[in-house]
Design a protein around this motif. Structure first.
Motif, PDB file in Angstrom:
ATOM      1  N   ARG A  17       0.852  -1.179   0.000  1.00  0.00           N
ATOM      2  CA  ARG A  17       0.000   0.000   0.000  1.00  0.00           C
ATOM      3  C   ARG A  17       0.892   1.235   0.000  1.00  0.00           C
ATOM      4  NH1 ARG A  17      -1.446   2.900   4.254  1.00  0.00           N
ATOM      5  NH2 ARG A  17      -0.658   1.306   5.651  1.00  0.00           N
ATOM      6  N   GLN A  18       0.598   2.195  -0.856  1.00  0.00           N
ATOM      7  CA  GLN A  18       1.350   3.436  -0.915  1.00  0.00           C
ATOM      8  C   GLN A  18       1.018   4.314   0.289  1.00  0.00           C
ATOM      9  OE1 GLN A  18       3.630   4.117  -3.426  1.00  0.00           O
ATOM     10  NE2 GLN A  18       3.205   2.004  -3.948  1.00  0.00           N
ATOM     11  N   VAL A  19       1.968   5.117   0.734  1.00  0.00           N
ATOM     12  CA  VAL A  19       1.743   6.037   1.848  1.00  0.00           C
ATOM     13  C   VAL A  19       0.601   6.980   1.481  1.00  0.00           C
ATOM     14  CG1 VAL A  19       2.771   7.890   3.215  1.00  0.00           C
ATOM     15  CG2 VAL A  19       4.135   5.896   2.590  1.00  0.00           C
ATOM     16  N   GLY A  20      -0.291   7.217   2.412  1.00  0.00           N
ATOM     17  CA  GLY A  20      -1.429   8.097   2.183  1.00  0.00           C
ATOM     18  C   GLY A  20      -2.622   7.397   1.553  1.00  0.00           C
ATOM     19  N   THR A  21      -2.535   6.082   1.384  1.00  0.00           N
ATOM     20  CA  THR A  21      -3.599   5.300   0.756  1.00  0.00           C
ATOM     21  C   THR A  21      -4.286   4.434   1.797  1.00  0.00           C
ATOM     22  OG1 THR A  21      -2.333   5.206  -1.294  1.00  0.00           O
ATOM     23  CG2 THR A  21      -4.071   3.582  -1.028  1.00  0.00           C
ATOM     24  N   LEU A  22      -5.584   4.356   1.693  1.00  0.00           N
ATOM     25  CA  LEU A  22      -6.387   3.519   2.572  1.00  0.00           C
ATOM     26  C   LEU A  22      -6.745   2.250   1.807  1.00  0.00           C
ATOM     27  CD1 LEU A  22      -7.740   3.723   5.387  1.00  0.00           C
ATOM     28  CD2 LEU A  22      -9.744   4.639   4.222  1.00  0.00           C
ATOM     29  N   ARG A  23      -6.471   1.086   2.383  1.00  0.00           N
ATOM     30  CA  ARG A  23      -6.809  -0.185   1.725  1.00  0.00           C
ATOM     31  C   ARG A  23      -8.155  -0.654   2.285  1.00  0.00           C
ATOM     32  NH1 ARG A  23      -2.352  -3.992  -0.300  1.00  0.00           N
ATOM     33  NH2 ARG A  23      -2.260  -2.221  -1.701  1.00  0.00           N
ATOM     34  N   VAL A  24      -9.101  -0.900   1.382  1.00  0.00           N
ATOM     35  CA  VAL A  24     -10.489  -1.174   1.740  1.00  0.00           C
ATOM     36  C   VAL A  24     -10.936  -2.495   1.120  1.00  0.00           C
ATOM     37  CG1 VAL A  24     -12.856  -0.323   1.532  1.00  0.00           C
ATOM     38  CG2 VAL A  24     -10.972   1.302   1.786  1.00  0.00           C
ATOM     39  N   ALA A  25     -11.571  -3.345   1.927  1.00  0.00           N
ATOM     40  CA  ALA A  25     -12.160  -4.595   1.442  1.00  0.00           C
ATOM     41  C   ALA A  25     -13.677  -4.449   1.445  1.00  0.00           C
ATOM     42  CB  ALA A  25     -11.742  -5.765   2.334  1.00  0.00           C
ATOM     43  N   ILE A  26     -14.308  -4.936   0.391  1.00  0.00           N
ATOM     44  CA  ILE A  26     -15.760  -4.849   0.266  1.00  0.00           C
ATOM     45  C   ILE A  26     -16.313  -6.253   0.017  1.00  0.00           C
ATOM     46  CG2 ILE A  26     -17.676  -3.887  -1.066  1.00  0.00           C
ATOM     47  CD1 ILE A  26     -15.807  -1.489  -1.688  1.00  0.00           C
ATOM     48  N   ALA A  27     -17.236  -6.691   0.883  1.00  0.00           N
ATOM     49  CA  ALA A  27     -17.867  -8.005   0.747  1.00  0.00           C
ATOM     50  C   ALA A  27     -18.873  -7.939  -0.402  1.00  0.00           C
ATOM     51  CB  ALA A  27     -18.560  -8.395   2.045  1.00  0.00           C
ATOM     52  N   THR A  28     -18.699  -8.833  -1.371  1.00  0.00           N
ATOM     53  CA  THR A  28     -19.531  -8.786  -2.570  1.00  0.00           C
ATOM     54  C   THR A  28     -19.798 -10.192  -3.094  1.00  0.00           C
ATOM     55  OG1 THR A  28     -19.687  -7.859  -4.819  1.00  0.00           O
ATOM     56  CG2 THR A  28     -17.479  -8.436  -4.043  1.00  0.00           C
ATOM     57  N   GLN A  29     -20.920 -10.344  -3.734  1.00  0.00           N
ATOM     58  CA  GLN A  29     -21.228 -11.603  -4.403  1.00  0.00           C
ATOM     59  C   GLN A  29     -20.918 -11.512  -5.897  1.00  0.00           C
ATOM     60  OE1 GLN A  29     -21.337 -13.640  -2.257  1.00  0.00           O
ATOM     61  NE2 GLN A  29     -23.117 -13.681  -0.936  1.00  0.00           N
ATOM     62  N   ASP A  30     -20.879 -10.276  -6.433  1.00  0.00           N
ATOM     63  CA  ASP A  30     -20.820 -10.103  -7.883  1.00  0.00           C
ATOM     64  C   ASP A  30     -19.760  -9.119  -8.386  1.00  0.00           C
ATOM     65  OD1 ASP A  30     -21.871  -7.671  -7.064  1.00  0.00           O
ATOM     66  OD2 ASP A  30     -23.866  -8.053  -7.890  1.00  0.00           O
ATOM     67  N   MET A  31     -18.934  -8.565  -7.510  1.00  0.00           N
ATOM     68  CA  MET A  31     -17.889  -7.588  -7.850  1.00  0.00           C
ATOM     69  C   MET A  31     -18.465  -6.260  -8.347  1.00  0.00           C
ATOM     70  SD  MET A  31     -15.042  -8.859  -6.923  1.00  0.00           S
ATOM     71  CE  MET A  31     -13.878  -7.702  -7.647  1.00  0.00           C
ATOM     72  N   ARG A  32     -19.766  -6.052  -8.193  1.00  0.00           N
ATOM     73  CA  ARG A  32     -20.374  -4.786  -8.586  1.00  0.00           C
ATOM     74  C   ARG A  32     -20.927  -4.018  -7.396  1.00  0.00           C
ATOM     75  NH1 ARG A  32     -22.023  -8.196 -12.730  1.00  0.00           N
ATOM     76  NH2 ARG A  32     -24.068  -8.499 -11.856  1.00  0.00           N
ATOM     77  N   GLY A  33     -21.350  -4.763  -6.365  1.00  0.00           N
ATOM     78  CA  GLY A  33     -21.980  -4.097  -5.249  1.00  0.00           C
ATOM     79  C   GLY A  33     -21.518  -4.624  -3.912  1.00  0.00           C
ATOM     80  N   LEU A  34     -21.662  -3.798  -2.894  1.00  0.00           N
ATOM     81  CA  LEU A  34     -21.498  -4.233  -1.509  1.00  0.00           C
ATOM     82  C   LEU A  34     -22.828  -4.912  -1.204  1.00  0.00           C
ATOM     83  CD1 LEU A  34     -20.551  -1.978   1.549  1.00  0.00           C
ATOM     84  CD2 LEU A  34     -21.923  -4.031   1.634  1.00  0.00           C
ATOM     85  N   ASN A  35     -22.844  -6.237  -1.250  1.00  0.00           N
ATOM     86  CA  ASN A  35     -24.115  -6.951  -1.173  1.00  0.00           C
ATOM     87  C   ASN A  35     -23.993  -8.301  -0.477  1.00  0.00           C
ATOM     88  OD1 ASN A  35     -22.753  -8.382  -3.140  1.00  0.00           O
ATOM     89  ND2 ASN A  35     -24.040  -7.659  -4.823  1.00  0.00           N
TER      90      ASN A  35
END
Length: 165
Positions: free
Chosen positions: A21-39
């Protein structure tokens, strides 16, 4: 036994693990079934989309896919059949985890891995989640996010709560 597959994006040279991760960057994980939505709930998520987010941009870093997920029935598996530990291990290095729901024991494991879980009440697009994070980063981040940023080294100074009057 839980099977995990990773799709990582690489630039010029092959890397065996997720890019730093680059300095100043926030790494975020999103739970998804389809790679389009947080669902997805944490336990039943078939995929996690992992993004690096700055106030001005975001980029997909990796997609992690799980074959063996919870059916949300509330029943527990036999002793030694842990579906949560592989998910937590796969998200190592993320600062935030967005999901529709997460159980207490799972949340405790996520927090112990220094990942801040965030439950969202309704499904929404991944783009909307990322845009909201950018808005928080551009404006005055709430105290919990400043703490996450400070712990992750994503800010130049420790979070200050003096200017909150």
């Amino acid at each position: 036994m839980t099977s995990t597959r990773r799709l990582s994006l690489v630039n010029d040279e092959f890397q065996e693990q997720r890019p730093e991760r680059q300095v100043g960057t926030l790494r975020v994980a999103i739970a998804t079934q389809d790679m389009r939505g947080l669902n997805a709930h944490f336990g039943s998520a078939k995929r996690f989309a992992i993004y690096d987010v700055t106030p001005d941009a975001w980029s997909l870093v990796e997609a992690v896919v799980f074959d063996d997920v919870s059916d949300e029935s509330g029943t527990h598996r036999a002793e030694g059949d842990d579906r949560i530990a592989p998910k937590v291990a796969a998200l190592k290095g993320c600062q935030l985890l967005f999901c529709l729901a997460i159980g207490g024991p799972s949340a405790a494991k996520v927090i112990a891995a220094k990942i801040h879980p965030i439950k969202v009440p309704e499904p929404e697009s991944i783009d909307a989640v990322l845009a909201r994070i950018q808005t928080m980063l551009r404006n005055a981040p709430p105290p919990w996010l400043r703490k996450v940023l400070a712990e992750a080294g994503a800010v130049g100074r420790k979070a200050s709560f003096e200017d909150e009057d």
